[in-house]
Design an enzyme around this catalytic site. Structure first.
Site, PDB file in Angstrom:
ATOM      1  N   SER A 156      -8.252   9.673 -17.530  1.00 11.41           N
ATOM      2  CA  SER A 156      -7.460   8.638 -16.881  1.00 11.41           C
ATOM      3  C   SER A 156      -8.139   8.171 -15.597  1.00 11.41           C
ATOM      4  O   SER A 156      -9.265   7.698 -15.632  1.00 11.41           O
ATOM      5  CB  SER A 156      -6.044   9.167 -16.636  1.00 11.41           C
ATOM      6  OG  SER A 156      -5.161   8.130 -16.305  1.00 11.41           O
ATOM      7  N   ASP A 181      -9.009   8.941 -22.722  1.00  6.82           N
ATOM      8  CA  ASP A 181      -7.799   8.113 -22.759  1.00  6.82           C
ATOM      9  C   ASP A 181      -7.663   7.203 -21.546  1.00  6.82           C
ATOM     10  O   ASP A 181      -6.603   7.146 -20.894  1.00  6.82           O
ATOM     11  CB  ASP A 181      -6.544   8.976 -22.913  1.00  6.82           C
ATOM     12  CG  ASP A 181      -5.476   8.237 -23.737  1.00  6.82           C
ATOM     13  OD1 ASP A 181      -5.852   7.576 -24.715  1.00  6.82           O
ATOM     14  OD2 ASP A 181      -4.289   8.323 -23.394  1.00  6.82           O
ATOM     15  N   HIS A 349      -0.761  11.259 -23.429  1.00  6.74           N
ATOM     16  CA  HIS A 349      -1.838  10.748 -22.585  1.00  6.74           C
ATOM     17  C   HIS A 349      -2.754  11.867 -22.090  1.00  6.74           C
ATOM     18  O   HIS A 349      -3.955  11.695 -21.990  1.00  6.74           O
ATOM     19  CB  HIS A 349      -1.221  10.000 -21.402  1.00  6.74           C
ATOM     20  CG  HIS A 349      -2.232   9.504 -20.416  1.00  6.74           C
ATOM     21  ND1 HIS A 349      -3.375   8.829 -20.790  1.00  6.74           N
ATOM     22  CD2 HIS A 349      -2.266   9.590 -19.056  1.00  6.74           C
ATOM     23  CE1 HIS A 349      -4.074   8.512 -19.710  1.00  6.74           C
ATOM     24  NE2 HIS A 349      -3.416   8.971 -18.647  1.00  6.74           N
TER      25      HIS A 349
END
Length: 386
Positions: A156, A181, A349
């Protein structure tokens, strides 16, 4: 795509997951606890997954900054791990144990500025440029002018910082780059709803156990094993407040924010201050970083990220929780073979926390395929293209 489905970055909530078990890293969806059995939400120390911990001092214009790193391994390339917004280096704990058992490598998991146990003079500066320089400075402080071969791996926000670090040539011995991700298009779209998400989170928790329970039940972390070590790096005790007796008990459900009452402004403000004090007494744990205050930096983390990633002249790996995350630039780049991509379905996530074994297999395969590392323990590449 709903707002919840877009909540992929900075530790946002994915859709509600199936109940995880308390055991292995991949078995959460299958191992449901029987009736009458309670899951263990107690915290687990970092030492069960990392071999050592170090506070690295970095000197700059404003004085000395101290960056917390957790380490494992003694041979092979260094995998420098960068966590997502609001998380900490401890989010890599279970992944570290998994990758160390597959390939010869060294792990350095870093608490980025204003996160975890890292202490910096200017804690409000979370610009991509500053955090990328931090990474380069920590590497220089640890290894001097002759750093070992290094692969940057980031999740992220950490994935974005890894790309900015690589693009700025701040790691002279850089071998490869891995983003987990994080995709520019989806990230930019989701920023509009980010503040609403942050307002919807509990502000405080009664105990570490309560925080760990919330992270699993809400779906922020779908793997209980990882949550038990990772959440320790996300929350801290409220200043000046000690844990009350009985804090070990776990409150069922999620703490809700109180609705504002329509009263005179003075009485409302007075009541709010009193309520805040009561909340701190009753719930002594809160978030280590107020992500809402970092909003001015969000655009800089992600804008132009896809092209920066594609332009880095090193082997690259992109791990995603779903193929729908790809934006136009990355789709074209993937079709042109500019990077290796792997989709790990049935993950939230926090892919490296939800499925640490699968992420470790993907990274190990990448390292072996490019002859960056040697397999150990009889590990064999299991993915296509190896």
């Amino acid at each position: 795509m709903s707002a919840l489905e877009k909540s992929m970055h900075l530790g946002r909530l994915p859709p509600r997951p199936p109940l995880p078990g308390s055991g292995g890293s991949q078995s959460g969806a299958k191992m449901r606890m029987g009736p009458g059995r309670k899951r263990d939400f107690s915290p687990v120390p970092w030492s069960q997954y990392f071999e050592s911990m170090e506070d690295v001092e970095v000197e700059n214009e404003t004085g000395k900054d101290t960056f917390r790193v957790y380490k494992s391994g003694s041979e092979g390339p260094v995998l420098l791990l960068l966590h997502g917004g609001g998380h900490s280096a401890l989010s890599w704990a279970v992944f570290t144990a998994a990758i160390i058992s597959r390939v010869q490598c060294r792990i350095v998991a870093l608490d980025l500025r204003s996160h975890g146990e890292t202490k910096v003079k200017n804690s409000e500066d979370l610009s991509a440029e500053t955090m990328a320089k931090d990474v380069g400075n920590v590497i220089e402080a640890m290894y001097g002018d002759l750093p070992p071969p290094i692969m940057l791996i980031g999740h992220s926000m950490g994935g974005a910082i890894a790309v900015h670090t690589a693009s700025a040539n701040l790691v002279p011995s850089l071998l490869g780059l891995c983003m987990i991700d994080v995709v520019e298009g989806t990230a930019m779209d989701a920023l509009n709803s980010m503040q609403n998400f942050l307002r919807g989170r509990p502000k405080t928790f009664q105990s570490l156990e309560n925080a760990i329970e919330w992270s699993v039940k809400s779906g922020q972390i779908r793997n209980l094993e990882s949550a038990r070590v990772s959440m320790v790096g996300q929350v801290k005790q409220c200043e000046g407040i000690t844990s009350p007796e009985g804090s070990k008990s776990i409150v069922e459900g999620i703490i809700e924010e109180e609705e504002e009452e329509e009263e005179g402004s003075e009485s409302v403000n007075k009541r709010k201050k009193e309520d805040d004090m009561e909340t701190k007494k009753d719930h002594p744990y809160t978030w280590r970083i107020e992500l809402a205050k970092t909003e001015k930096y969000w655009d800089g983390w992600f804008r132009g990220l896809s092209n920066l990633f594609l332009s880095c002249p090193i082997p690259k790996l992109l791990l995603l929780a779903g193929v729908d995350r790809l934006d136009k630039d990355l789709t074209i780049g993937q079709m042109q073979g500019k990077f290796q991509m792997q989709v790990l379905p049935q993950c939230g996530h926090a892919v490296h926390e939800d499925a640490p074994d699968k992420v470790a297999e993907a990274v190990a395969t990448f390292l072996i395929r490019h002859r960056f590392a040697e397999p150990i323990g009889g590990f064999q590449c299991v993915f296509p293209g190896c």
